[in-house]
Scaffold this motif. Structure first.
Motif, PDB file in Angstrom:
ATOM      1  N   GLU A  13      32.854  45.898  38.753  1.00  0.00           N
ATOM      2  CA  GLU A  13      32.968  44.506  38.681  1.00  0.00           C
ATOM      3  C   GLU A  13      32.329  43.682  37.451  1.00  0.00           C
ATOM      4  OE1 GLU A  13      31.202  42.824  42.040  1.00  0.00           O
ATOM      5  OE2 GLU A  13      32.905  43.536  43.306  1.00  0.00           O
ATOM      6  N   ILE A  16      35.773  44.503  35.615  1.00  0.00           N
ATOM      7  CA  ILE A  16      37.079  43.753  35.973  1.00  0.00           C
ATOM      8  C   ILE A  16      36.996  42.214  36.381  1.00  0.00           C
ATOM      9  CG2 ILE A  16      38.801  43.914  37.877  1.00  0.00           C
ATOM     10  CD1 ILE A  16      38.521  46.207  35.978  1.00  0.00           C
ATOM     11  N   ALA A  17      35.976  41.919  36.855  1.00  0.00           N
ATOM     12  CA  ALA A  17      35.618  40.430  37.070  1.00  0.00           C
ATOM     13  C   ALA A  17      36.021  39.448  36.174  1.00  0.00           C
ATOM     14  CB  ALA A  17      34.146  40.422  37.391  1.00  0.00           C
ATOM     15  N   ARG A  18      36.593  38.199  36.598  1.00  0.00           N
ATOM     16  CA  ARG A  18      36.931  37.022  35.999  1.00  0.00           C
ATOM     17  C   ARG A  18      35.839  36.939  34.721  1.00  0.00           C
ATOM     18  NH1 ARG A  18      40.140  33.207  39.619  1.00  0.00           N
ATOM     19  NH2 ARG A  18      41.875  34.516  40.367  1.00  0.00           N
ATOM     20  N   ASP A  19      34.817  36.768  34.885  1.00  0.00           N
ATOM     21  CA  ASP A  19      33.790  36.394  34.145  1.00  0.00           C
ATOM     22  C   ASP A  19      33.297  37.686  33.073  1.00  0.00           C
ATOM     23  OD1 ASP A  19      32.303  37.925  35.989  1.00  0.00           O
ATOM     24  OD2 ASP A  19      30.358  36.389  35.973  1.00  0.00           O
ATOM     25  N   LEU A  21      35.295  38.641  30.726  1.00  0.00           N
ATOM     26  CA  LEU A  21      36.123  38.409  29.448  1.00  0.00           C
ATOM     27  C   LEU A  21      35.745  39.130  28.119  1.00  0.00           C
ATOM     28  CD1 LEU A  21      38.865  37.348  28.524  1.00  0.00           C
ATOM     29  CD2 LEU A  21      37.447  35.164  27.847  1.00  0.00           C
ATOM     30  N   GLN A  24      36.283  42.823  28.317  1.00  0.00           N
ATOM     31  CA  GLN A  24      37.810  43.024  28.530  1.00  0.00           C
ATOM     32  C   GLN A  24      38.193  42.927  27.048  1.00  0.00           C
ATOM     33  OE1 GLN A  24      38.682  40.235  31.188  1.00  0.00           O
ATOM     34  NE2 GLN A  24      38.051  41.420  33.496  1.00  0.00           N
TER      35      GLN A  24
END
Length: 192
Positions: A13, A16-19, A21, A24
């Protein structure tokens, strides 16, 4: 085994999590100079980042090193825009940029590892299995990075081979976007 699964999920996570970024974007900046044919080199690159990340995370959790969180949060987007800028400067020599990215991944992984150190230090301090926790987290982190890289390479394959986008344009477009977003993050996180 449940400790390993818990920390694996946390590492997964973390990427992979949205937060997540910032992580990523960093992976995107590192991987955009590669094609699907370079999968072995990309996996080495991802592992170099994980090694740097793991080393600093372990040193932080064991309380051997500690840095102010505000500065770490500022330096993380700085590592991203430096990587993206390197891609842009090396746009006509993506192979050279790819080689430099190995060193950037390892060195900047050290900084990124400090970003999560405080949170995981608190969790691991309560836990007796620091080794299992760190191992599980790092395996989850590596798996998450490989997943993100796979998505980047598949999308790259589509754009480069099917839509016939020039590799130079692909690298420039992604790197410029990553540069802009990470510069914005750095300015927002500048410690006053």
């Amino acid at each position: 085994m449940s400790d390993f699964v818990f920390y694996f999920k946390m590492g997964w996570e973390h990427i992979i999590a949205r937060d997540a970024l910032d992580h990523q974007l960093f992976i995107l900046a590192l991987a955009c100079v590669y094609t699907a044919m370079d999968i072995k080199q990309v996996l080495i690159l991802v592992t170099a980042f994980t090694i740097g990340h793991s080393l600093t995370l372990a040193l932080s959790v064991l309380d051997i090193i500690r840095f102010p969180g505000k500065w770490v949060e500022f330096f993380i987007p700085c590592t991203i825009f430096i990587t993206a800028l390197n891609n842009i400067f090396q746009i006509n020599a993506p192979g050279k940029s790819a080689r430099i990215n190995y060193y950037l991944a390892l060195c900047f992984g050290l900084i990124h590892g400090m970003g999560f150190a405080n949170a995981i230090r608190i969790m691991l301090a309560k836990d007796q299995s620091i080794g299992i926790g760190l191992f599980g987290f790092n395996v989850g982190l590596e798996a998450g990075q490989i997943f993100v890289v796979a998505i980047i390479l598949v999308i790259g394959l589509l754009f480069l081979n099917v839509l016939k986008v020039k590799r130079r344009d692909w690298i420039f477009f992604l790197s410029a976007g990553v540069f802009a977003l990470s510069l914005k993050m750095a300015l927002e996180r500048f410690p006053l």
